[in-house]
Motif scaffolding. Structure first.
Motif, mmCIF file in Angstrom:
data_model
loop_
_atom_site.group_PDB
_atom_site.id
_atom_site.type_symbol
_atom_site.label_atom_id
_atom_site.label_comp_id
_atom_site.label_asym_id
_atom_site.label_seq_id
_atom_site.Cartn_x
_atom_site.Cartn_y
_atom_site.Cartn_z
ATOM 1 N N LYS A 35 0.704 -1.474 -0.093
ATOM 2 C CA LYS A 35 -0.225 0.011 0.122
ATOM 3 C C LYS A 35 0.817 1.208 -0.084
ATOM 4 O O LYS A 35 0.289 2.499 -0.174
ATOM 5 C CB LYS A 35 -0.984 0.113 1.158
ATOM 6 C CG LYS A 35 -1.814 -1.138 1.252
ATOM 7 C CD LYS A 35 -2.889 -0.889 2.623
ATOM 8 C CE LYS A 35 -3.943 -2.186 2.342
ATOM 9 N NZ LYS A 35 -4.646 -2.278 3.750
ATOM 10 N N LYS A 68 -1.652 -4.619 -3.875
ATOM 11 C CA LYS A 68 -2.543 -3.352 -3.210
ATOM 12 C C LYS A 68 -1.929 -2.101 -3.520
ATOM 13 O O LYS A 68 -2.034 -1.198 -2.684
ATOM 14 C CB LYS A 68 -2.628 -3.619 -1.709
ATOM 15 C CG LYS A 68 -3.400 -5.006 -1.345
ATOM 16 C CD LYS A 68 -4.855 -4.651 -1.351
ATOM 17 C CE LYS A 68 -5.551 -5.935 -0.777
ATOM 18 N NZ LYS A 68 -5.836 -6.911 -2.037
ATOM 19 N N LYS A 114 -0.975 1.642 -5.199
ATOM 20 C CA LYS A 114 -1.745 2.477 -5.867
ATOM 21 C C LYS A 114 -1.315 2.784 -7.178
ATOM 22 O O LYS A 114 -0.020 2.604 -7.541
ATOM 23 C CB LYS A 114 -1.722 3.837 -5.078
ATOM 24 C CG LYS A 114 -2.049 3.599 -3.679
ATOM 25 C CD LYS A 114 -1.829 5.006 -2.863
ATOM 26 C CE LYS A 114 -2.546 4.491 -1.158
ATOM 27 N NZ LYS A 114 -1.461 5.240 -0.341
ATOM 28 N N GLN A 140 -10.892 0.640 -5.935
ATOM 29 C CA GLN A 140 -10.066 1.720 -5.401
ATOM 30 C C GLN A 140 -9.848 2.900 -6.561
ATOM 31 O O GLN A 140 -9.957 2.711 -7.691
ATOM 32 C CB GLN A 140 -8.530 1.221 -5.323
ATOM 33 C CG GLN A 140 -8.305 0.311 -3.980
ATOM 34 C CD GLN A 140 -8.785 0.766 -2.574
ATOM 35 O OE1 GLN A 140 -8.470 1.875 -2.455
ATOM 36 N NE2 GLN A 140 -9.519 0.159 -1.822
#
Ligand code: SF4
Length: 370
Positions: A213, A235, A237, A278
């Motif tokens: 993350k 995970k 971005k 997301q």
């Protein structure tokens, strides 16, 4: 600004043995299997190379003497190294010891890439490269002007993080908290190696380990590869360099827009949104007279509302050979207000490292000037 050139390493006899760090994890396993070793040896060897970061096969104490000798006779271990560094201390930040530092990293074959250490009070970010040069030739980018030389090997990506982590500890007493793939190159054009490097950097019980993350992968927006990342389960971005929501302006700034028009890009972002749940960060660099008008803000708002996203506005940092100017502060204020009025989440990134050509779009400036 300070410049440190590392002392030239003592001349050593040229090592004819190939560099084991240029092998992928799979290739390490295949090599050990060819030597008749069981599969778990590959895991052990990877740990020696990337957690312990050993440079000497003799230190691999989980291996018998015979295997150590076999490996040492066929291979060397030569990680990437720092060739030089430059630091910028902004006056306002000097008191809290915030210095952006740019590192020139020397690779296996003598090629150089740049990595940037960006400290702030809350974070310690490494901006790392994925290619030597870049084939995409964005008009505002110094790396793009270099042309493309080659993809980085997995270890050449991880080594940038290891080197900057050590520098961060030495300079600031704390290691990396974040990694962004926003240095030289388009990471999605070297995705296999980027994936493998992320696997190594996030190995939970390795000496250097960071959460997925805390890693951001930046792209100009390549739909198939964006979907591949979304489906990978990582995970990390995703940041998409948009820079204009007007097709013809974007084409002038980023030739890739000819192949990936805005509607195709919006569709790719929506697919990622659906798979991951997301938002994607839309990165928008304000350039005076190019993409900073009220109409540009309206087009950006319309594009942003069609997907799940956050907007990150950044300043352009002048590159002597290129003809752009950063948007002035009044147009920037107007631009931000229009996006906020449209109900969009906007962050404004303060530029760091411009004085040492370490800021966004400036990497490789010196090469271009030459
Ligand atoms: S902005 Fe990124 S993708 Fe575009 S030329 Fe520069 S390095 Fe390549």
């Amino acid at each position: 600004m300070t410049i440190n050139n590392q002392p030239e390493r003592k001349k050593i006899q040229h090592d004819e043995r190939p560099n084991m760090r240029m092998l992928t994890r799979k290739e390490l396993g295949e090599h050990l299997a060819a030597l008749g070793e069981p599969a778990y040896r590959a895991t052990q060897l990877h740990r020696w190379l990337y957690s312990n970061q050993t440079l000497d096969f003799e230190e691999m104490s989980t291996f018998g003497k015979q295997l150590r000798q076999k490996l040492a006779s066929a291979w060397s271990i030569r990680p990437a190294s720092i060739a030089s560094s430059e630091s910028e201390a902004r006056e306002a930040d000097a008191a809290i010891d915030i210095q952006t530092a740019k590192f020139l990293i020397r690779l296996e074959d003598g090629e150089l890439v740049e990595s940037v250490l960006i400290p702030s009070e809350e974070r310690m970010t490494a901006c790392i490269s994925s290619q030597v040069g870049c084939p995409l030739r964005c008009a505002f980018c110094a790396t793009g002007q270099m042309g493309f030389r080659r993809n980085l090997a997995t270890s050449e990506i991880t080594d940038q993080a290891f080197l900057l982590d050590a520098e961060a500890l030495k300079r600031h007493g704390r290691g990396l908290s974040n990694i962004v793939f926003m240095g030289m190159g388009e990471p999605l054009l070297n995705l296999d190696n980027v994936f493998e490097s992320i696997g190594t950097l996030t190995e939970q019980d390795y000496r250097f380990s960071i959460s997925e993350k805390k890693i951001t992968i930046s792209t100009v927006g390549l739909p198939a590869e964006m979907e591949r990342i979304a489906r990978s389960g990582l995970k990390t971005k995703l940041a998409v360099s948009l820079h204009s929501a007007d097709q013809s302006v974007r084409e002038r700034m980023m030739p890739v827009a000819l192949d990936v028009p805005l509607d195709k890009l919006a569709k790719a972002i929506s697919i990622c949104n659906t798979i991951t749940g997301q938002p994607v960060t839309l990165v928008y660099m304000l350039l005076e007279g190019v993409n900073d008008s009220p109409e540009d803000a309206r087009k950006l708002a319309r594009f942003a509302k069609s997907v799940l996203c956050k907007i990150n506005l950044i300043d352009y940092n002048s590159i002597v050979t290129l003809k752009f100017e950063s948007g002035c502060s009044s147009s920037k204020t107007m631009f931000i207000q229009r996006l906020l009025d449209a109900g969009l989440p906007v962050t404004v990134r303060k530029s760091q490292g411009a004085a040492i050509n370490a800021a966004c779009g400036q990497l490789a400036t010196r090469t271009v000037r030459k």
